[in-house]
Write a protein that holds these residues in place. Sequence first.
Motif, PDB file in Angstrom:
ATOM      1  N   ILE A  73       0.878  -1.403   0.005  1.00 30.49           N
ATOM      2  CA  ILE A  73       0.047   0.047   0.112  1.00 30.49           C
ATOM      3  C   ILE A  73       0.842   1.023  -0.271  1.00 30.49           C
ATOM      4  CG2 ILE A  73      -1.875   1.220   1.388  1.00 30.49           C
ATOM      5  CD1 ILE A  73      -2.792  -1.328   2.376  1.00 30.49           C
ATOM      6  N   VAL A  74       0.788   2.013  -0.862  1.00 32.97           N
ATOM      7  CA  VAL A  74       1.486   3.333  -1.278  1.00 32.97           C
ATOM      8  C   VAL A  74       0.609   4.407  -1.290  1.00 32.97           C
ATOM      9  CG1 VAL A  74       3.562   2.191  -2.124  1.00 32.97           C
ATOM     10  CG2 VAL A  74       1.753   2.853  -3.703  1.00 32.97           C
ATOM     11  N   VAL A  75       1.403   5.642  -1.256  1.00 26.06           N
ATOM     12  CA  VAL A  75       0.493   6.974  -1.542  1.00 26.06           C
ATOM     13  C   VAL A  75       1.268   7.650  -2.667  1.00 26.06           C
ATOM     14  CG1 VAL A  75       0.041   9.424  -0.628  1.00 26.06           C
ATOM     15  CG2 VAL A  75      -0.056   7.216   1.170  1.00 26.06           C
ATOM     16  N   ILE A  77       0.081  10.296  -4.241  1.00 26.75           N
ATOM     17  CA  ILE A  77      -0.464  11.577  -4.757  1.00 26.75           C
ATOM     18  C   ILE A  77       0.477  12.493  -5.365  1.00 26.75           C
ATOM     19  CG2 ILE A  77      -0.671  12.374  -2.256  1.00 26.75           C
ATOM     20  CD1 ILE A  77      -3.134  13.770  -3.075  1.00 26.75           C
ATOM     21  N   LEU A  78       1.660  12.392  -4.761  1.00 25.11           N
ATOM     22  CA  LEU A  78       2.714  13.459  -5.209  1.00 25.11           C
ATOM     23  C   LEU A  78       3.708  12.800  -5.946  1.00 25.11           C
ATOM     24  CD1 LEU A  78       3.908  16.265  -4.268  1.00 25.11           C
ATOM     25  CD2 LEU A  78       5.272  15.414  -2.747  1.00 25.11           C
ATOM     26  N   TYR A  79       3.884  11.475  -5.856  1.00 26.80           N
ATOM     27  CA  TYR A  79       4.836  10.683  -6.492  1.00 26.80           C
ATOM     28  C   TYR A  79       4.424  10.665  -8.017  1.00 26.80           C
ATOM     29  CZ  TYR A  79       6.818   6.129  -8.037  1.00 26.80           C
ATOM     30  OH  TYR A  79       7.579   5.187  -8.450  1.00 26.80           O
ATOM     31  N   PHE A  82       5.777  13.398 -10.164  1.00 27.86           N
ATOM     32  CA  PHE A  82       7.134  13.517 -10.280  1.00 27.86           C
ATOM     33  C   PHE A  82       7.472  13.277 -11.712  1.00 27.86           C
ATOM     34  CE2 PHE A  82       8.221  11.967  -5.838  1.00 27.86           C
ATOM     35  CZ  PHE A  82       8.132  12.982  -5.331  1.00 27.86           C
ATOM     36  N   ALA A  90      13.777   7.883  -7.242  1.00 25.23           N
ATOM     37  CA  ALA A  90      12.976   7.538  -5.716  1.00 25.23           C
ATOM     38  C   ALA A  90      12.547   6.207  -5.790  1.00 25.23           C
ATOM     39  CB  ALA A  90      11.763   8.478  -5.764  1.00 25.23           C
ATOM     40  N   THR A  94      14.068   4.018  -2.399  1.00 22.76           N
ATOM     41  CA  THR A  94      13.255   3.536  -1.231  1.00 22.76           C
ATOM     42  C   THR A  94      13.168   1.834  -1.464  1.00 22.76           C
ATOM     43  OG1 THR A  94      11.320   3.690  -2.965  1.00 22.76           O
ATOM     44  CG2 THR A  94      11.814   5.481  -1.070  1.00 22.76           C
ATOM     45  N   PRO A 163       5.361   1.974  -8.245  1.00 24.95           N
ATOM     46  CA  PRO A 163       4.006   1.904  -7.853  1.00 24.95           C
ATOM     47  C   PRO A 163       3.261   2.629  -8.882  1.00 24.95           C
ATOM     48  CG  PRO A 163       5.295   2.956  -6.064  1.00 24.95           C
ATOM     49  CD  PRO A 163       6.293   2.559  -7.235  1.00 24.95           C
ATOM     50  N   ILE A 167      -3.785   3.031  -5.978  1.00 25.52           N
ATOM     51  CA  ILE A 167      -4.248   2.551  -4.590  1.00 25.52           C
ATOM     52  C   ILE A 167      -3.522   1.250  -4.340  1.00 25.52           C
ATOM     53  CG2 ILE A 167      -6.217   3.981  -4.545  1.00 25.52           C
ATOM     54  CD1 ILE A 167      -7.663   1.705  -5.791  1.00 25.52           C
TER      55      ILE A 167
ATOM     56  N   MET B  19       6.788   8.519   2.633  1.00 24.11           N
ATOM     57  CA  MET B  19       5.484   8.113   1.930  1.00 24.11           C
ATOM     58  C   MET B  19       5.494   8.763   0.698  1.00 24.11           C
ATOM     59  SD  MET B  19       2.491   7.947   4.594  1.00 24.11           S
ATOM     60  CE  MET B  19       1.434   9.256   3.917  1.00 24.11           C
ATOM     61  N   MET B  20       5.680  10.293   0.835  1.00 25.32           N
ATOM     62  CA  MET B  20       5.510  11.117  -0.396  1.00 25.32           C
ATOM     63  C   MET B  20       6.513  10.694  -1.411  1.00 25.32           C
ATOM     64  SD  MET B  20       2.919  12.723  -0.343  1.00 25.32           S
ATOM     65  CE  MET B  20       1.909  12.569   0.848  1.00 25.32           C
ATOM     66  N   LEU B  21       7.703  10.094  -1.180  1.00 21.56           N
ATOM     67  CA  LEU B  21       8.585   9.436  -2.057  1.00 21.56           C
ATOM     68  C   LEU B  21       8.117   8.306  -2.777  1.00 21.56           C
ATOM     69  CD1 LEU B  21      12.043  10.190  -0.492  1.00 21.56           C
ATOM     70  CD2 LEU B  21      11.134  11.289  -2.669  1.00 21.56           C
ATOM     71  N   MET B  23       7.474   5.327  -0.949  1.00 19.34           N
ATOM     72  CA  MET B  23       7.834   4.205  -0.194  1.00 19.34           C
ATOM     73  C   MET B  23       6.623   3.753   0.362  1.00 19.34           C
ATOM     74  SD  MET B  23      10.952   4.222   2.651  1.00 19.34           S
ATOM     75  CE  MET B  23      11.523   2.929   3.793  1.00 19.34           C
ATOM     76  N   PRO B  24       6.669   2.303   0.368  1.00 21.42           N
ATOM     77  CA  PRO B  24       5.304   1.681   1.032  1.00 21.42           C
ATOM     78  C   PRO B  24       5.350   2.021   2.522  1.00 21.42           C
ATOM     79  CG  PRO B  24       6.622   0.062  -0.241  1.00 21.42           C
ATOM     80  CD  PRO B  24       7.565   1.233  -0.327  1.00 21.42           C
ATOM     81  N   ILE B  25       3.986   2.429   2.844  1.00 24.88           N
ATOM     82  CA  ILE B  25       3.582   3.085   3.847  1.00 24.88           C
ATOM     83  C   ILE B  25       4.169   2.100   5.181  1.00 24.88           C
ATOM     84  CG2 ILE B  25       1.615   3.682   5.474  1.00 24.88           C
ATOM     85  CD1 ILE B  25       0.157   4.265   3.047  1.00 24.88           C
ATOM     86  N   PHE B 337      -5.003  12.455   1.656  1.00 23.38           N
ATOM     87  CA  PHE B 337      -3.859  11.823   0.830  1.00 23.38           C
ATOM     88  C   PHE B 337      -3.486  10.315   1.439  1.00 23.38           C
ATOM     89  CE2 PHE B 337      -2.443  14.991   3.685  1.00 23.38           C
ATOM     90  CZ  PHE B 337      -1.770  14.403   4.728  1.00 23.38           C
TER      91      PHE B 337
END
Lengths: 173, 435
Positions: A73-75, A77-79, A82, A90, A94, A163, A167, B19-21, B23-25, B337
Amino acid sequence: MVMIDRLSWALFFALACVAGALAAIMMVTTFSDVVMRYFFNRPIAGAFEVTEISMGLIVFFALPLMIRERENIVVTILYDRFPAPVRRAATTVTDLICAGLCGFIAWRMWLYGERLLRSNEITLELRVPKGAVAQSMSVLLLVGGVAFLICALRAFAGSDEGPVRPIGNQEKI
Amino acid sequence: MAAAWEAAGLGFLGVFGLMMLGMPIAFAMLLVGLAGIWLMFGERTAMGMIGQMPVNSTMSYELSVVPMFVLMGILVSRAGMSQDLYRLCHSFLGHRRGGLAMATVVACGGFSAVCGSSIATAATMGKVAMPEMRRYGYADSLAAASVAAGGTLGILIPPSVILVLYGIATGTDIGSLFIAGIVPGILAVLLYMAAVSVVAHISPASAPAAPRSGWGERLRHAGSVGPIVLLFILIIGGLYLGVFTPTEAAGVGAGGALLFALWRRSLSPRAFGSSLMETVRTTASLFIVLIGALVFSNFMNLAGLPGALSSLIGELGLSPIMVIFAILAIYLILGCFMESLSMILLTIPIFFPVIIAQGFHPVWFGIFAVMVTELSLITPPVGLNLFVIKGVIKDISIGTIYRGILPFVVADIVRIVLLIAFPALALYLPELAAR
């Protein structure tokens, strides 16, 4: 590289199959335990422990494939915003951090397992040595770290977008 | 005290940054939690914790509820149940003005009863209900919004993955949480139906009535959904009467769903295998977040954040109700977000002790947190369910969905206010069951 990628994928898939089998065992055990208890008044001995141990193992057996398929599970929204080269960089970084983290935690879990083995801790009914379970999890987590390494290599080589799904695998939960 | 705030500030900043980069939460929380404990409390504490936590937290009887309910949801979906369920609701409600949108909401509620996720519910029902509503000339905005809103029922109506993880993280009884979700879930369906009927009243053209269905058709659809309804009643009834533990209920649910799928002849061995694979991968991705959240919350607790928060509330002289509204505001911002699970797992360990100290009931707060998360799922600009609908229905603009969602957002706010005003909405059934 392609060879390593394919072989490792096959390994991760095989491990996940074990997790799937454990999930089936868990379901059948719980279901029949309930039926046996309420209709025949004969609970299945050790059903509780089968469920407990399978539960822990399912997570770690399925982990490498989940990581390799980028279902964490990742976020994004910003990524997502890029530019592609930044995204690649990135993701590579990571993924490498995650690989290191998996390796480190696996090492500590192994030591914890050793301690459990030394103090001879076993489960009450089935007498499964808890340390062996912990050490299996540790090895599987290490394989998860390898999955992250492969992800990092793929991202670095540009054969993997990172990713991409906004979602993760949330649509399946 | 200052150290607690500093640690918390840096900790959250670290997690959000990683997270914003992308990376998995889960790993962001693991890394920051581990590093934080190491730096503040020394190597021994950190090393001891990180070896044990992943082993002891996953080898848990209670947690097995999650994979078995996930499997149940997958098996039932594969059996084509969403289609039948929608047709059933359609045949009963379709002839009313706005009836198809109401049918969508009710069908979502029904699907939630076998599925523990909002996004899965929205995605599954979207595929079935959207084409139907379009066929009868419903406005896209109303149609899409009713699916997005109906989908949020997935995490409130039992079984619910989020309620299980909330229960594990806070030590609250999972059975009680499930039972507590029933009345607010039904209330949600009713309020969403009211929202549809208001829209249909204001602009009749957006929600025309479909032809009335005969009883023959209604009964035929009821027959094909019947076994699943019985399964749900068995699970929840068993939990309510205390016959089953949640794990046993999940085992019965998954086993029953398997029998149902076999009876419908909708399950080949191959399909069963891939259902299992889907289940374990989903489980792994959920539980790794749980482990990460446990490590991170361990750090926050050791750093003394809950205590610091409590004394801040004391200093500011906030009343319990103001605390609740402050938490509501924080969730709405976070919901912009983060997806629901990580949001709840990240914040609950910090809010929970504070809330309990304010005299709120753990079960009530669980339902409250889930409802607020639901609201954040459909609140523009970034409600996740809105994007799920956009993903399922390609030729719809996100702007159209935004326009339709407002009445449902209002319905959610009304429901949250009702829950705050009348805690019994959540607490009455579990208390009755405990007698």
